[in-house]
Scaffold this active site. Structure first.
Site, PDB file in Angstrom:
ATOM      1  N   GLY A 167       0.312   0.589   0.760  1.00 48.03           N
ATOM      2  CA  GLY A 167       1.007   1.960   1.331  1.00 48.03           C
ATOM      3  C   GLY A 167      -0.085   2.859   1.447  1.00 48.03           C
ATOM      4  N   GLY A 168       0.090   4.087   1.404  1.00 48.14           N
ATOM      5  CA  GLY A 168      -0.665   5.240   1.982  1.00 48.14           C
ATOM      6  C   GLY A 168      -1.685   5.447   0.762  1.00 48.14           C
ATOM      7  N   GLY A 212       2.005  -5.379  -1.835  1.00 48.26           N
ATOM      8  CA  GLY A 212       2.126  -4.414  -0.730  1.00 48.26           C
ATOM      9  C   GLY A 212       1.043  -3.420  -0.488  1.00 48.26           C
ATOM     10  CE  LYS A 268       0.775   2.593  -5.474  1.00 50.13           C
ATOM     11  NZ  LYS A 268       1.682   3.876  -5.410  1.00 50.13           N
ATOM     12  CG  ASP A 284       9.202   8.179  -1.559  1.00 47.93           C
ATOM     13  OD1 ASP A 284       9.955   8.492  -0.486  1.00 47.93           O
ATOM     14  OD2 ASP A 284       8.211   7.384  -1.285  1.00 47.93           O
TER      15      ASP A 284
END
Length: 734
Positions: A25-26, A23, A44, A138
């Site tokens: 993401g920001g 994925g 990540k 989150d």
């Protein structure tokens, strides 16, 4: 859910060989990595734009170290990190199971026992996070992965230390609207109590299948979080008090995570039987897939493309390492060299009159429609548009393959929508789908299409909450609902119909019309600098007539009603009885509805501002050809919503033809069509279609006003006055 590595992706980060993209993401890209010993990890890699900040690396190192402190069986452990690398990275254990968001989308809410067990384990995880001095900030269904032995809380990308008062700017909203606390929505500091509020939202979602503050635009979600009571329908009596306590507006009155874990402790099982069978099968399938991942060839980023330390990895001695892009280009040259022979074989098949050669291949184009009278204004035109477009394809004597249309109709609910999507995806002859045509089926079916990689386009929906579950296969060619709500203000400006406006937001119409009404009020006040008087009508109440009387008594000169069709019809009759003849607007979804017939003279003069065009009112070559073809086939002018459905089918067929050609005679892979759609600019009958980052129709370009039309009810039918661009030119000339 993953995708192959891209040409610019490195093949290795430290001791992790990268296998797939999980994925984006920001903060950066998350890869699936594997160590030499075979252990899988989620790696990540932080975007380089933010790493130039002197304080970023220090913060990143500090937060990584804090994450290492968390000791919980339900929190993914940190396996490694490097804040000083040219491209900082963080690796955590990989959990192959689906997220709760994927599970609910595929199979609906969890059984009560499973949901409470999940809540108890997640609450214990949050208690351990808080004990380590962290606030997650989150907690949401997409950040909780399901495994046979329990859940795993992931993504500490925005977690912060309790004693850190510097890293968060005042007034900055951090988190996911719909799953964050009122204090976060106001831009205040997040505390452990904020995580507990998110836990309450999470539990409500697991038990009911719906977020307690609905869906829609972020601003509307934040407003409802601060001011509205949560919708706990579907949350049983045994859990309602606990969930409501977590969702208290005052953080001081919420239980702690440890207290929630204690109240749910008896529901946490000793063994692995906490998941329902369907979800357990999802977990087993993902686990099996992760074990069967193949190796990949060494690839790196060119110095010119990515630079830095990665460019020195995996290359042979004495030469520059080959990139994935170079390997693909080399393979492409080989394919081109063989192309002449392949084309000759295909031509021979087509020219052979059937005496030994194979027939032209045949594929299926699906239409995911919705049954029932309420959906007929969008279902019928969509089905007929698909049949017309496919008939035109099959009429081409030079076609490479035949197509047939297959229509399947859901019942307007999530279960039947998933069933229809499952039937289409299971049929390998189905190459693309138009629909679903309604919001709830679109939201429910998109994950099924996404899981199978089957591209589908909805021309009649306008909420983007499908993207979370299907980021590669689901597209909308209809303009976002919220944009159309605000463009009423532009129509008022161009037609010089400004003044004090009364706006009724009838919540029986759902979150879509609530968002539209809120945006119109904001635009009217802040952009037009005019007075707007909103009135909100509660669901299942008879307050609408009183709200309208109150607005009329206030001397409004204009009026807008955002609500269901029956409420809009009632508003039209009441305004007509009161002699109100100022400008009146309805929600754009009612264009093409029975509104003119049901209101009679009371409906005359009402406006609908929408991206749906009456092609018979246009004089362009595309519109004229489409109108004639429709009249020949169906005996009348194109219906509302027909042109957009026809455009969407033609666009899908054009891009599928390109994927089929690129496949060199073989059946093209399904994922290739979605990749093409994300990049196209397709000229339709009345507007050009391009897609934004959420695969929604991109209304931010310069051409959106050309493709937005104003319709007025005249003589018992909707009549097109022109596009907003037409009205702007007329206003300037006048």
């Amino acid at each position: 859910m993953s995708e192959p590595l891209r040409p610019s992706d490195p093949s290795r980060i430290a001791h992790f060989r990268l296998l797939r993209r999980l994925g984006t993401g920001g903060m950066g890209v998350v890869y699936l990595g594997r160590t030499d010993s075979g252990r899988l990890a989620a790696v990540k890699v932080i975007r380089t734009e933010g790493t130039a900040d002197d304080g970023f690396r220090a913060r990143f190192a500090r937060e990584t170290e804090l994450a290492r402190r968390v000791e919980s069986p339900w929190v993914v452990p940190v396996l490694g990190a490097d804040a000083e690398a040219a491209t900082p990275w963080l690796a955590t254990a990989f959990v192959p199971g689906p997220s709760l968001a994927e599970s609910v989308a595929a199979h609906g809410p969890l059984p009560v026992r499973s949901a409470r067990a999940l809540g108890g384990m997640l609450a214990a995880a949050l208690a351990d996070v808080h004990d380590a001095g962290l606030v997650h900030r989150d907690v949401k269904p997409a950040n909780v992965l399901l495994a046979v032995d329990g859940p795993r809380l992931i993504d500490f990308g925005i977690a912060r230390a309790l004693d850190d008062t510097v890293l968060t700017a005042s007034g900055l909203v951090v988190g996911t609207p719909g799953f964050l606390s009122p204090e976060q929505a106001r831009g205040e500091e997040a505390t452990p109590a904020s995580d507990v509020f998110a836990l309450g939202c999470f539990l409500a979602y697991a038990l009911s299948g719906r977020p307690p503050f609905g869906t829609g635009e972020p601003d509307a979600l934040l407003y409802r979080t601060v001011h509205d009571e949560p919708d706990l329908d579907g949350v049983g009596d045994e859990s309602r008090d606990l969930v409501a306590g977590c969702l208290a507006k005052d953080p001081d009155t919420r239980p702690t995570a440890r207290e929630v874990a204690g109240r749910l402790a008896e529901d946490v099982p000793d063994g692995a039987s906490w998941l329902p069978d369907a979800v357990a099968r999802m977990v087993a399938t993902r686990s099996a897939e992760s074990l069967a991942l193949p190796g990949i060839e060494p690839t790196v980023v060119d110095e010119a493309e990515g630079g830095g330390e990665a460019a020195a990895q995996d290359g042979p001695e004495g030469g520059a390492p080959p990139t994935r892009r170079r390997l693909l280009l080399a393979g492409g040259a080989l394919l081109l060299a063989a192309g002449g022979a392949t084309a000759a074989v295909l031509a021979a098949r087509d020219d052979d009159g059937g005496g030994g050669g194979s027939e032209r291949p045949s594929y299926v184009f699906g239409v995911h429609s919705t049954g029932g009278a309420s959906a007929a204004p969008v279902s019928g035109p969509s089905e007929r548009a698909a049949r017309l477009a496919v008939a035109e394809h099959n009429a081409d004597p030079g076609r490479a393959y035949d197509l047939e249309v297959r229509v399947r109709r859901d019942r307007g609910n999530a279960t039947s929508a998933r069933e229809v999507a499952g039937a289409f995806t299971a049929d390998r002859n189905v190459v693309a789908v138009l629909g679903p045509v309604a919001e709830l089926p679109m939201r429910a079916a998109a994950p099924v299409y996404g899981e199978a990689g089957l591209a589908h386009v909805s021309s009649t929906t306008g909420q983007q909450d499908f993207f979370l579950h299907s980021p590669h296969s689901s597209f909308q060619s209809g303009t976002p609902h919220s944009a159309l709500g605000s463009w009423i203000a532009l129509h008022a400006l161009l037609s010089k119909q400004l003044g004090r406006i009364g706006v009724v937001i009838d919540r029986a119409g759902g979150t879509t019309v609530q968002d539209q009404g809120t945006l119109l009020v904001t635009q009217w006040r802040e952009v037009l600098d005019a007075e707007a008087l909103p009135k909100v009508v509660a669901e299942e109440s008879d307050d609408a007539p009183e709200a309208i009387r109150s607005l009329l008594a206030s001397g409004v000169a204009a009026f807008a009603y955002f609500g269901p069709l029956d409420g809009t019809v009632g508003a039209a009759r009441q305004l007509a009885s009161a002699g109100f003849d100022g400008p009146r607007w309805m929600a754009h979804q009612h264009y093409g509805s029975p509104f003119p017939r049901e209101t009679g003279p009371a409906g005359e003069g009402w406006y609908a501002v929408t991206s749906a065009v009456d092609a018979s009112a246009l004089t362009s070559k595309r519109a004229t050809a489409f109108t004639r073809a429709w009249q020949r086939r169906y005996g009348g002018p194109p219906e509302p919503h027909a042109a957009e459905a026809y455009d969407s089918v033609r666009m899908l067929l054009a891009e599928f033809a390109r994927t089929a050609a690129a496949a060199g005679g073989r059946r093209p892979g399904r994922a290739a069509l979605g990749e093409r759609l994300a990049k196209i600019a397709y000229q339709g009958i009345a507007r050009k279609y391009t897609f934004g980052i959420y695969h929604q129709y991109d209304s931010n370009g310069s051409g959106w006003a050309d493709g937005t039309f104003v319709h007025e009810v005249r003589d018992g039918r909707f009549r097109q006055l022109g596009s907003l661009s037409d009205l702007e030119r007329a206003s300037a000339a006048g």
